[in-house]
Scaffold this motif. Sequence first.
Motif, short mmCIF file in Angstrom:
data_model
loop_
_atom_site.label_atom_id
_atom_site.label_comp_id
_atom_site.label_asym_id
_atom_site.label_seq_id
_atom_site.Cartn_x
_atom_site.Cartn_y
_atom_site.Cartn_z
N GLY A 136 -8.08 29.53 8.47
CA GLY A 136 -8.99 28.98 7.48
C GLY A 136 -8.31 28.47 6.23
N LEU A 137 -7.06 28.03 6.35
CA LEU A 137 -6.33 27.53 5.18
C LEU A 137 -6.85 26.15 4.79
CD1 LEU A 137 -2.72 28.63 6.21
CD2 LEU A 137 -4.39 29.85 4.80
N PRO A 138 -6.80 25.81 3.52
CA PRO A 138 -7.31 24.51 3.07
C PRO A 138 -6.58 23.34 3.75
CG PRO A 138 -6.96 25.96 1.20
CD PRO A 138 -6.34 26.64 2.39
N LEU A 139 -7.34 22.36 4.16
CA LEU A 139 -6.73 21.20 4.82
C LEU A 139 -5.77 20.46 3.91
CD1 LEU A 139 -9.73 19.71 6.84
CD2 LEU A 139 -7.72 20.91 7.72
N LYS A 140 -6.05 20.48 2.61
CA LYS A 140 -5.13 19.81 1.67
C LYS A 140 -3.76 20.47 1.70
CE LYS A 140 -4.32 16.79 -1.62
NZ LYS A 140 -2.91 17.12 -1.95
N ASN A 141 -3.72 21.78 1.83
CA ASN A 141 -2.43 22.47 1.92
C ASN A 141 -1.69 22.07 3.19
OD1 ASN A 141 -3.34 23.73 -0.36
ND2 ASN A 141 -3.21 25.81 0.44
N THR A 142 -2.43 22.00 4.29
CA THR A 142 -1.82 21.59 5.55
C THR A 142 -1.23 20.19 5.43
OG1 THR A 142 -3.34 22.97 6.83
CG2 THR A 142 -2.25 21.18 8.00
N GLU A 143 -2.00 19.30 4.87
CA GLU A 143 -1.53 17.92 4.72
C GLU A 143 -0.29 17.85 3.83
OE1 GLU A 143 -3.14 13.66 2.91
OE2 GLU A 143 -4.57 15.08 3.79
N ASP A 144 -0.32 18.58 2.72
CA ASP A 144 0.82 18.56 1.80
C ASP A 144 2.08 19.13 2.45
OD1 ASP A 144 -0.76 17.45 -0.16
OD2 ASP A 144 -1.05 19.31 -1.27
N ASN A 145 1.90 20.21 3.20
CA ASN A 145 3.06 20.82 3.86
C ASN A 145 3.65 19.89 4.91
OD1 ASN A 145 2.89 23.22 2.39
ND2 ASN A 145 1.51 24.17 3.87
N LEU A 146 2.79 19.27 5.71
CA LEU A 146 3.29 18.32 6.72
C LEU A 146 4.00 17.15 6.06
CD1 LEU A 146 0.26 18.22 9.20
CD2 LEU A 146 2.50 19.28 9.60
N ALA A 147 3.42 16.64 4.99
CA ALA A 147 4.03 15.52 4.28
C ALA A 147 5.40 15.89 3.72
CB ALA A 147 3.11 15.04 3.16
N THR A 148 5.51 17.09 3.17
CA THR A 148 6.79 17.53 2.62
C THR A 148 7.84 17.66 3.72
OG1 THR A 148 5.70 18.70 0.81
CG2 THR A 148 7.95 19.38 1.35
N MET A 149 7.44 18.17 4.87
CA MET A 149 8.37 18.29 5.99
C MET A 149 8.83 16.92 6.48
SD MET A 149 6.67 21.38 8.24
CE MET A 149 8.05 21.44 9.37
N VAL A 150 7.90 16.01 6.59
CA VAL A 150 8.25 14.67 7.04
C VAL A 150 9.23 14.02 6.07
CG1 VAL A 150 7.35 12.33 7.36
CG2 VAL A 150 6.12 14.29 8.35
N GLN A 151 8.95 14.11 4.80
CA GLN A 151 9.83 13.51 3.81
C GLN A 151 11.23 14.12 3.83
OE1 GLN A 151 7.76 12.50 -0.18
NE2 GLN A 151 6.38 13.99 0.77
N ALA A 152 11.29 15.43 3.99
CA ALA A 152 12.59 16.09 4.04
C ALA A 152 13.40 15.64 5.24
CB ALA A 152 12.41 17.61 4.07
N ALA A 153 12.73 15.55 6.41
CA ALA A 153 13.43 15.12 7.62
C ALA A 153 13.90 13.67 7.49
CB ALA A 153 12.51 15.28 8.82
N GLN A 154 13.04 12.82 6.95
CA GLN A 154 13.43 11.42 6.80
C GLN A 154 14.56 11.26 5.79
OE1 GLN A 154 9.62 9.63 5.87
NE2 GLN A 154 9.20 9.16 8.02
N LYS A 155 14.51 12.02 4.72
CA LYS A 155 15.58 11.97 3.72
C LYS A 155 16.92 12.39 4.32
CE LYS A 155 16.77 13.49 -0.95
NZ LYS A 155 16.34 14.31 -2.13
N ALA A 156 16.85 13.30 5.30
CA ALA A 156 18.06 13.76 5.97
C ALA A 156 18.52 12.79 7.05
CB ALA A 156 17.82 15.13 6.59
N GLY A 157 17.80 11.69 7.24
CA GLY A 157 18.20 10.66 8.19
C GLY A 157 17.61 10.81 9.57
N ALA A 158 16.63 11.68 9.75
CA ALA A 158 16.03 11.90 11.06
C ALA A 158 14.75 11.09 11.22
CB ALA A 158 15.72 13.38 11.27
N GLN A 159 14.50 10.67 12.44
CA GLN A 159 13.19 10.14 12.78
C GLN A 159 12.24 11.32 13.01
OE1 GLN A 159 13.36 6.40 15.40
NE2 GLN A 159 15.13 7.59 16.09
N VAL A 160 10.95 11.09 12.81
CA VAL A 160 9.99 12.18 12.91
C VAL A 160 8.92 11.85 13.94
CG1 VAL A 160 8.26 13.55 11.68
CG2 VAL A 160 10.38 12.88 10.52
N LEU A 161 8.63 12.84 14.77
CA LEU A 161 7.49 12.79 15.68
C LEU A 161 6.54 13.90 15.27
CD1 LEU A 161 5.84 11.98 18.12
CD2 LEU A 161 7.40 13.33 19.56
N LEU A 162 5.36 13.53 14.84
CA LEU A 162 4.33 14.49 14.45
C LEU A 162 3.41 14.74 15.65
CD1 LEU A 162 3.46 16.01 11.88
CD2 LEU A 162 1.92 14.10 11.39
#
Length: 227
Positions: free
Chosen positions: A123-149
């Motif tokens: 029952g965690l807030p959807l905004k938290n889920t979205e923010d966490n996913l976005a942060t992970m994506v950005q970190a992976a892309q910054k490290a030079g990786a392609q991302v599959l969600l």
Amino acid sequence: MNVERCPQVNTKWNRRHFILSAAGGALVGLYAAPGLAAGKGRAHTIVVVGDSMSAEYGIQRGSGWVALLQQRLQEQKVNAKVVNASVSGDTTAGGRARLPALLTQHQPTVVVIELGGNDALRGLPLKNTEDNLATMVQAAQKAGAQVLLVGMQVPPNYGGDYTRRFAQTFVTVSQQYKTALVPFLLEGVANAPDAMRWFQTDRIHPNEQAHPRMLDNVWPTLKGLLR
């Protein structure tokens, strides 16, 4: 390998009332599949950051979709290795916390993010889920990786509005950061006419027979990133 069992769930079950992932909290840890023989093209390292859907919860080691992915890569002579960094019971917050060290250690060319089901279950807030996913994506892309969600869906008894908004969360993040997307890992499993046959007795986790289907859901999109 000791794995905690998930909490008991309602035994009344049908294909419209499935639960996508568990809050079991059992640590599976890193599982690095063996490297492949050299093939043509760039060598890839694929890191899968997931929860029990990817951590081989309740099934024989080596029979989950991530392990089957390594086998398929070898069969198709794709020069890649897979690191399974999935943890049963993990949330997007947990994945967000773990990802920086994984990026440093493995320097992946592709990061597969399969998280979010436990956020909904808790029952965690959807905004938290979205923010966490976005942060992970950005970190992976910054490290030079392609991302599959890799997305999840929740059953209708969560309410129509929540069900729609939860599924849209993965689409929104994918579109915003231009990642590859698999909308639903359990397509053809949780929503199959004979869904019961694809799940373990806990009515939560896919059984071994379901994992090839799960790989087939991921494979076409992932393969495109490896060209």
